[in-house]
Design a protein around this motif. Structure first.
Motif, PDB file in Angstrom:
ATOM      1  N   ASP A  79       0.850  -1.273  -0.071  1.00 24.07           N
ATOM      2  CA  ASP A  79       0.065   0.126  -0.044  1.00 24.07           C
ATOM      3  C   ASP A  79       0.753   1.405   0.013  1.00 24.07           C
ATOM      4  OD1 ASP A  79      -2.651  -1.190   0.416  1.00 24.07           O
ATOM      5  OD2 ASP A  79      -1.914  -2.049   2.163  1.00 24.07           O
ATOM      6  N   MET A  80       2.068   1.102   0.618  1.00 26.10           N
ATOM      7  CA  MET A  80       3.026   2.362   0.709  1.00 26.10           C
ATOM      8  C   MET A  80       4.481   1.873   0.612  1.00 26.10           C
ATOM      9  SD  MET A  80       3.202   5.610   3.259  1.00 26.10           S
ATOM     10  CE  MET A  80       4.161   7.012   3.186  1.00 26.10           C
ATOM     11  N   ALA A  81       5.200   2.521  -0.278  1.00 27.39           N
ATOM     12  CA  ALA A  81       6.725   2.090  -0.286  1.00 27.39           C
ATOM     13  C   ALA A  81       7.384   3.161   0.248  1.00 27.39           C
ATOM     14  CB  ALA A  81       7.148   1.660  -1.759  1.00 27.39           C
ATOM     15  N   ILE A  82       8.206   3.143   1.182  1.00 26.94           N
ATOM     16  CA  ILE A  82       8.890   3.988   1.646  1.00 26.94           C
ATOM     17  C   ILE A  82      10.630   3.766   1.216  1.00 26.94           C
ATOM     18  CG2 ILE A  82      10.132   5.040   3.973  1.00 26.94           C
ATOM     19  CD1 ILE A  82       7.440   4.142   5.358  1.00 26.94           C
ATOM     20  N   PHE A  83      11.178   4.635   0.268  1.00 30.47           N
ATOM     21  CA  PHE A  83      12.271   4.455  -0.274  1.00 30.47           C
ATOM     22  C   PHE A  83      13.392   5.133   0.601  1.00 30.47           C
ATOM     23  CE2 PHE A  83       9.413   4.958  -4.059  1.00 30.47           C
ATOM     24  CZ  PHE A  83       9.262   3.705  -4.444  1.00 30.47           C
ATOM     25  N   SER A  84      14.333   4.329   1.047  1.00 29.60           N
ATOM     26  CA  SER A  84      15.370   4.716   2.105  1.00 29.60           C
ATOM     27  C   SER A  84      16.735   4.158   1.580  1.00 29.60           C
ATOM     28  CB  SER A  84      14.993   4.062   3.494  1.00 29.60           C
ATOM     29  OG  SER A  84      15.905   4.599   4.316  1.00 29.60           O
ATOM     30  N   MET A  85      16.869   4.217   0.344  1.00 27.96           N
ATOM     31  CA  MET A  85      18.118   3.861  -0.191  1.00 27.96           C
ATOM     32  C   MET A  85      19.278   4.877   0.106  1.00 27.96           C
ATOM     33  SD  MET A  85      15.477   3.234  -2.371  1.00 27.96           S
ATOM     34  CE  MET A  85      15.315   4.220  -3.566  1.00 27.96           C
ATOM     35  N   PRO A  86      20.523   4.614   0.093  1.00 31.16           N
ATOM     36  CA  PRO A  86      21.342   5.913   0.195  1.00 31.16           C
ATOM     37  C   PRO A  86      21.289   6.796  -0.705  1.00 31.16           C
ATOM     38  CG  PRO A  86      22.667   3.673   0.552  1.00 31.16           C
ATOM     39  CD  PRO A  86      21.273   3.375  -0.227  1.00 31.16           C
ATOM     40  N   ILE A  87      20.770   8.089  -0.510  1.00 25.20           N
ATOM     41  CA  ILE A  87      20.322   9.031  -1.268  1.00 25.20           C
ATOM     42  C   ILE A  87      21.575   9.530  -2.287  1.00 25.20           C
ATOM     43  CG2 ILE A  87      20.495  10.916   0.159  1.00 25.20           C
ATOM     44  CD1 ILE A  87      17.723  10.275  -2.197  1.00 25.20           C
ATOM     45  N   SER A  88      22.852   9.616  -1.788  1.00 28.38           N
ATOM     46  CA  SER A  88      24.031  10.288  -2.519  1.00 28.38           C
ATOM     47  C   SER A  88      24.786   9.203  -3.292  1.00 28.38           C
ATOM     48  CB  SER A  88      24.681  10.916  -1.488  1.00 28.38           C
ATOM     49  OG  SER A  88      25.172   9.976  -0.816  1.00 28.38           O
ATOM     50  N   ARG A  89      24.213   7.983  -3.232  1.00 24.31           N
ATOM     51  CA  ARG A  89      24.866   6.856  -4.049  1.00 24.31           C
ATOM     52  C   ARG A  89      24.164   6.589  -5.301  1.00 24.31           C
ATOM     53  NH1 ARG A  89      26.400   2.830   0.771  1.00 24.31           N
ATOM     54  NH2 ARG A  89      27.170   4.225   2.225  1.00 24.31           N
ATOM     55  N   ASN A  90      24.753   6.134  -6.373  1.00 24.51           N
ATOM     56  CA  ASN A  90      23.910   5.745  -7.790  1.00 24.51           C
ATOM     57  C   ASN A  90      23.965   4.632  -8.042  1.00 24.51           C
ATOM     58  OD1 ASN A  90      26.554   5.355  -8.800  1.00 24.51           O
ATOM     59  ND2 ASN A  90      26.362   7.332  -9.832  1.00 24.51           N
ATOM     60  N   SER A  91      24.364   3.471  -6.831  1.00 28.18           N
ATOM     61  CA  SER A  91      24.536   2.120  -7.305  1.00 28.18           C
ATOM     62  C   SER A  91      22.960   1.828  -7.598  1.00 28.18           C
ATOM     63  CB  SER A  91      25.348   1.700  -6.262  1.00 28.18           C
ATOM     64  OG  SER A  91      24.604   1.828  -5.048  1.00 28.18           O
ATOM     65  N   TRP A  92      22.193   2.090  -7.063  1.00 24.17           N
ATOM     66  CA  TRP A  92      20.894   1.661  -7.058  1.00 24.17           C
ATOM     67  C   TRP A  92      19.969   2.190  -8.216  1.00 24.17           C
ATOM     68  CZ3 TRP A  92      16.879   5.472  -6.419  1.00 24.17           C
ATOM     69  CH2 TRP A  92      17.303   6.680  -5.732  1.00 24.17           C
ATOM     70  N   PHE A  93      20.508   3.292  -9.045  1.00 23.11           N
ATOM     71  CA  PHE A  93      19.761   3.957  -9.987  1.00 23.11           C
ATOM     72  C   PHE A  93      19.244   3.090 -11.227  1.00 23.11           C
ATOM     73  CE2 PHE A  93      21.096   8.675  -9.881  1.00 23.11           C
ATOM     74  CZ  PHE A  93      20.678   8.609  -8.312  1.00 23.11           C
ATOM     75  N   VAL A  94      20.112   2.153 -11.613  1.00 21.41           N
ATOM     76  CA  VAL A  94      19.781   1.401 -13.137  1.00 21.41           C
ATOM     77  C   VAL A  94      18.744   0.317 -12.395  1.00 21.41           C
ATOM     78  CG1 VAL A  94      20.489  -0.266 -14.539  1.00 21.41           C
ATOM     79  CG2 VAL A  94      21.951   1.878 -14.241  1.00 21.41           C
ATOM     80  N   GLY A  95      18.884  -0.483 -11.343  1.00 18.99           N
ATOM     81  CA  GLY A  95      17.908  -1.481 -11.175  1.00 18.99           C
ATOM     82  C   GLY A  95      16.732  -0.590 -10.604  1.00 18.99           C
ATOM     83  N   PHE A  96      16.553   0.597  -9.995  1.00 19.26           N
ATOM     84  CA  PHE A  96      15.762   1.332  -9.648  1.00 19.26           C
ATOM     85  C   PHE A  96      14.626   1.542 -10.832  1.00 19.26           C
ATOM     86  CE2 PHE A  96      12.585   4.706  -8.638  1.00 19.26           C
ATOM     87  CZ  PHE A  96      12.221   4.341  -7.355  1.00 19.26           C
ATOM     88  N   GLN A  97      15.075   1.886 -11.962  1.00 21.76           N
ATOM     89  CA  GLN A  97      14.531   2.255 -13.111  1.00 21.76           C
ATOM     90  C   GLN A  97      13.785   0.842 -13.669  1.00 21.76           C
ATOM     91  OE1 GLN A  97      17.805   3.675 -15.235  1.00 21.76           O
ATOM     92  NE2 GLN A  97      16.745   5.707 -15.496  1.00 21.76           N
ATOM     93  N   LYS A  98      13.878  -0.043 -13.333  1.00 22.46           N
ATOM     94  CA  LYS A  98      13.420  -1.645 -13.695  1.00 22.46           C
ATOM     95  C   LYS A  98      12.312  -1.796 -12.843  1.00 22.46           C
ATOM     96  CE  LYS A  98      17.745  -3.549 -15.583  1.00 22.46           C
ATOM     97  NZ  LYS A  98      18.699  -4.658 -15.178  1.00 22.46           N
TER      98      LYS A  98
END
Length: 239
Positions: A64-83
């Motif tokens: 019902d609700m997603a809270i995104f708490s990834m390391p905000i200043s790192r881009n290692s999650w960017f590509v996977g997040f786009q999927k």
């Protein structure tokens, strides 16, 4: 209500415990196998989820609700997040007040010039994918075992006359619950204790006079106004 905390670190684990005690169904994810057992003590479900390693997003279905708490200043999650194509009725992103320039002035959410590029890119990525996302720009995380007294137990601060822009984790938990029950969407809020003593005033209150210098101050007035919010811990001197 099923709430996913994606990237349950220091704040996320405290949030998981807080929400579980309030009878929410909490799904916590982590990239670290060693964090699974501690998280299992505070969340309903715990899953390994690493955006950079072929993540299995099925664990986030029917949330019902997603809270995104990834390391905000790192881009290692960017590509996977786009999927990530899972639909969430509500989304919240933990960002950072580090996005604002290191200049001695008062910063509000309306300040959009010279923002730190890596944090700004992360906010934009999440908002592009989930336009309804509310963004909380958190001040320096404090409370519990995180205190200036512990940080500077064996060393002196480099800039003791710098104003504090900190937030107690208990205020983060309380504000998240406000957003769980709010219909606001696509908003950005600073979340920083409204009082800003200097580092020296916090560490040595009996020896330090109140500073009158111009300082870099992050304002939480928008949050206070929109939610009529009263901080549990308004002054970092008392964290």
């Amino acid at each position: 209500m099923r709430i996913a905390i994606i990237g349950a670190g220091w704040v996320g684990s405290k949030l998981a415990e807080f929400l579980t005690k309030k009878n929410y169904h909490v799904i916590a994810t982590t990239t670290s196998p060693e964090k699974i057992l501690p998280l299992q003590k505070v969340a309903t479900e715990v899953h390994l989820l690493n955006f950079s390693q072929n993540p299995d997003f099925s664990v986030l279905e029917s949330v019902d609700m997603a809270i995104f708490s990834m390391p905000i200043s790192r881009n290692s999650w960017f590509v996977g997040f786009q999927k990530l194509k899972t639909e969430f009725p509500k989304t919240l992103l933990f960002s950072s007040t580090g996005i604002y320039p290191q200049e001695k002035e008062i910063f509000t959410e309306e300040n959009t010039g010279n923002l730190r590029s890596d944090i700004s890119a992360a906010e934009t990525l999440v908002r592009n994918q989930y336009p309804q996302t509310n963004i909380l720009r958190l001040g320096g995380l404090m409370g519990g075992d995180r205190s200036l007294q512990n940080i500077f137990k064996n060393r002196e601060p480099e800039n003791p006359d710098k104003a504090a822009n900190y937030i107690h984790y208990q205020d983060i938990l309380a504000v998240v619950e406000l957003f769980i029950n709010s219909e606001r969407k696509g908003e950005t809020y600073n979340l920083v204790a409204p009082e800003h003593p200097t580092i020296a005033e916090i560490l040595h209150p009996e020896k330090t006079k109140k500073s009158t210098e111009k300082q870099r101050i992050i304002s939480s007035e928008k949050l206070i106004r929109d939610f009529n919010y009263q901080f549990l811990h308004p002054n970092p001197k008392n964290f």
